[in-house]
Design a protein around this motif. Structure first.
Motif, PDB file in Angstrom:
ATOM      1  N   ALA A 229       0.674  -1.028  -0.098  1.00 45.83           N
ATOM      2  CA  ALA A 229      -0.098  -0.046   0.134  1.00 45.83           C
ATOM      3  C   ALA A 229       0.809   1.290   0.023  1.00 45.83           C
ATOM      4  CB  ALA A 229      -0.963   0.065   1.339  1.00 45.83           C
ATOM      5  N   GLY A 230       2.000   1.189   0.754  1.00 51.05           N
ATOM      6  CA  GLY A 230       2.833   2.363   0.972  1.00 51.05           C
ATOM      7  C   GLY A 230       3.578   2.676  -0.477  1.00 51.05           C
ATOM      8  N   THR A 231       3.869   1.469  -1.210  1.00 45.48           N
ATOM      9  CA  THR A 231       4.644   1.528  -2.415  1.00 45.48           C
ATOM     10  C   THR A 231       3.623   2.354  -3.399  1.00 45.48           C
ATOM     11  OG1 THR A 231       5.577  -0.610  -1.937  1.00 45.48           O
ATOM     12  CG2 THR A 231       5.347   0.276  -4.556  1.00 45.48           C
ATOM     13  N   VAL A 232       2.321   1.936  -3.570  1.00 51.04           N
ATOM     14  CA  VAL A 232       1.637   2.511  -4.335  1.00 51.04           C
ATOM     15  C   VAL A 232       1.330   3.899  -3.900  1.00 51.04           C
ATOM     16  CG1 VAL A 232      -0.914   2.706  -5.234  1.00 51.04           C
ATOM     17  CG2 VAL A 232       0.256   0.278  -5.004  1.00 51.04           C
ATOM     18  N   VAL A 233       1.175   4.204  -2.702  1.00 49.87           N
ATOM     19  CA  VAL A 233       1.076   5.693  -2.391  1.00 49.87           C
ATOM     20  C   VAL A 233       2.180   6.567  -2.789  1.00 49.87           C
ATOM     21  CG1 VAL A 233       0.823   7.299  -0.330  1.00 49.87           C
ATOM     22  CG2 VAL A 233      -0.554   5.049  -0.598  1.00 49.87           C
ATOM     23  N   ALA A 234       3.427   5.968  -2.443  1.00 47.02           N
ATOM     24  CA  ALA A 234       4.727   6.610  -2.971  1.00 47.02           C
ATOM     25  C   ALA A 234       4.750   6.780  -4.466  1.00 47.02           C
ATOM     26  CB  ALA A 234       6.069   5.895  -2.590  1.00 47.02           C
ATOM     27  N   GLY A 235       4.113   5.816  -5.322  1.00 48.60           N
ATOM     28  CA  GLY A 235       4.193   5.993  -6.884  1.00 48.60           C
ATOM     29  C   GLY A 235       3.254   7.168  -7.287  1.00 48.60           C
ATOM     30  N   LEU A 236       2.357   7.571  -6.348  1.00 43.13           N
ATOM     31  CA  LEU A 236       1.259   8.386  -6.710  1.00 43.13           C
ATOM     32  C   LEU A 236       1.690  10.038  -6.149  1.00 43.13           C
ATOM     33  CD1 LEU A 236      -2.164   6.612  -5.436  1.00 43.13           C
ATOM     34  CD2 LEU A 236      -1.488   7.160  -7.943  1.00 43.13           C
ATOM     35  N   LEU A 237       2.737   9.927  -5.499  1.00 42.64           N
ATOM     36  CA  LEU A 237       3.216  11.059  -4.991  1.00 42.64           C
ATOM     37  C   LEU A 237       4.133  11.941  -5.856  1.00 42.64           C
ATOM     38  CD1 LEU A 237       3.978  10.645  -1.135  1.00 42.64           C
ATOM     39  CD2 LEU A 237       2.130  11.545  -2.391  1.00 42.64           C
ATOM     40  N   THR A 238       3.535  12.174  -6.992  1.00 44.39           N
ATOM     41  CA  THR A 238       4.224  12.932  -8.285  1.00 44.39           C
ATOM     42  C   THR A 238       3.438  14.226  -8.580  1.00 44.39           C
ATOM     43  OG1 THR A 238       3.096  11.923  -9.942  1.00 44.39           O
ATOM     44  CG2 THR A 238       5.015  10.742  -8.846  1.00 44.39           C
TER      45      THR A 238
END
Length: 489
Positions: A229-238
């Motif tokens: 879940a944190g990986t997906v969130v980090a991928g969205l933080l652009t």
């Protein structure tokens, strides 16, 4: 007395070097210095790609405006259209390095990123195999990325890709959840290059492996779910949010464009390809030594092989990631199968020579970079043709060759088209290619729609021959790089 001191000093140095050589960081560090040096020596070779121009121009725009554009600020044909600059951070780094060191800046950044990538890869491999075999593995990896070794954002994503995968694999080997600091790696990766989606896929695959193979699958699922879940969130933080996450799918859906751009085409096996050498070497080793591999790792490597055979630019993924995925299983089997006498052993004097040579190469490379690098690849920068057209009254909308678009943007001239195929889309690229290939009706329609006033094209192109036959157009320049035309007022 002096002779004794010298002897003692040399012996002490040799002992220290031998102690260092037994540490797992020594060979990777020495290897990294050598890779950096050799790539730096080839400096100008990293500037052969036309897209480097517009990447630097985009980074300079962001630095000047302190913002990431959401619409196209460069072309005239799509000016103001939605644009997702998914490599924005890498473009800022390239622009800053260019402003600081000229063309030596992008070369320095690319050489450093590649050296770090192979250093981390070798450091990981040495956990499981001898240095000689580790060097062989990293050499094979280098072959797969050498054909795509240019000063562009994807090279800056390589170190993060290798660090991410290596840490995930080690977490699986130790039956634990990956460290949360890895989410910072994903955050940086997502802002550097669109390949971060592969990192999310690898994390999901390794999580599935943990759930399917561990004795307590429920606990494995609970351990990996927050990380995923944190990986997906980090991928969205652009700056692009969901658009950045969907960008790779958008590009993969451009079937026509991918079929005409060289790096997106499948490898041509009529010529020897690096991926062919890589596959041949690995298959020989697997069949000769009879390696046994976990089923999920085999599936993941099949996926990487599929990508490498689909597009030439994906060969590097196979070369960099497959060793990381397979070595925890292959390493112990390889150690058991290899005879001790062929392991790498260097005497103290030879070790001293190798170390001194690597350090000397590094110092020379730094001096060369400090002196500066000339961008002498004329094929992608039609300086004389553009200057002649401007002097002859050219200006306004231009019909340009695809490979000249990056140079035009870099020079402050809005092009009709450039390397940002994702911006233009399949339909426009198809029409442009038909026009450039000499379809008179499509050419005339495009010239009328965009009110083309001048043109800069590759010599001998069908579009140039079409312009030669029009009385309202005059040729103002021609050389082996480009031909320029200006429309009569």
């Amino acid at each position: 007395m002096k002779a004794n001191i010298t002897s003692i000093g040399a012996t002490g140095t040799d002992t220290l070097l031998q102690q260092c050589a037994r540490q797992q960081w020594f060979w990777p560090a020495l290897y990294g210095l050598s890779v950096f040096s050799l790539i730096s020596f080839a400096g100008a070779r990293l500037l052969v790609d036309a897209d480097t121009f517009w990447h630097i121009a985009a980074g300079k725009w962001m630095l000047a405006n302190l913002a990431v554009p959401s619409t196209d600020p460069f072309s005239f044909s799509f000016h103001g259209a939605k644009w997702v600059p998914h490599e924005w951070l890498a473009e800022v780094i390239l622009a800053a390095s260019h402003a600081w060191l000229g063309w030596a800046g992008p070369v320095l950044v690319t050489a450093l990123a590649t050296a770090i990538t192979l250093t981390v890869l070798l450091r990981f491999l040495l956990r499981y195999i001898e240095p000689l075999h580790g060097f062989s593995g990293t050499l094979l990896a280098f072959l797969t990325l050498a054909q795509h070794l240019v000063a562009r954002p994807h090279a800056m994503a390589w170190p993060l890709m290798v660090i991410w995968t290596a840490q995930l694999v080690m977490a699986r080997q130790q039956n634990r959840r990956p460290s949360l600091w890895l989410l910072l790696v994903m955050l940086a990766w997502a802002n550097l290059h669109g390949s971060f989606l592969l990192g999310i896929g690898l994390a999901a695959a390794l999580a599935a492996e943990a759930v399917l193979t561990e004795r307590q699958p429920l606990q494995s699922a609970k351990a990996w779910t927050p990380f995923l879940a944190g990986t997906v969130v980090a991928g969205l933080l652009t700056p692009h949010g969901v658009d950045g996450l969907l960008f790779p799918f958008h590009v993969s859906g451009m079937s026509y464009t991918l079929s005409v751009i060289g790096e997106w085409k499948a490898p041509d096996f009529r010529l020897v390809q690096p991926v062919e050498l890589w596959l041949g070497f690995v298959l020989f080793g697997a069949l000769y030594f009879g390696f046994r591999l976990p089923a999920m790792r085999i599936v993941m490597c099949f996926g990487l092989v599929h990508l490498a055979l689909t597009a030439a630019r994906y060969a590097e993924l196979l070369g960099l990631l497959a060793p990381l995925l397979l070595m925890p299983s292959v390493g112990p089997q390889l150690r058991a199968a290899i005879r001790p006498e062929i392991k790498l052993r260097l005497s103290a004097p030879l070790l001293r020579i190798v170390t001194a040579l690597c350090l000397a190469l590094f110092m020379v490379s730094i001096i060369l970079l400090a002196k500066g690098i000339e961008h002498d690849h004329r094929r992608i920068q039609p300086r004389e043709a553009v200057s002649a057209a401007m002097a002859a009254g050219g200006g306004g909308p231009v019909f340009n060759s695809y490979n000249f678009g990056g140079y035009l943007i870099f020079s402050g001239i809005p092009p009709l088209i450039d390397g940002r195929a994702d911006l233009y889309g399949d339909d426009f690229v198809r029409r442009y290619m038909a026009a450039y290939s000499g379809d008179a009706s499509v050419l005339q329609a495009m010239f009328d729609r965009y009110q083309i006033r001048w043109a800069v094209l590759e010599p001998g192109s069908p579009a140039a021959k079409w312009l030669d036959g029009l009385p309202a157009w005059r040729k103002v320049h021609q050389d082996d790089v480009a031909v320029a035309y200006v429309r009569a007022r």
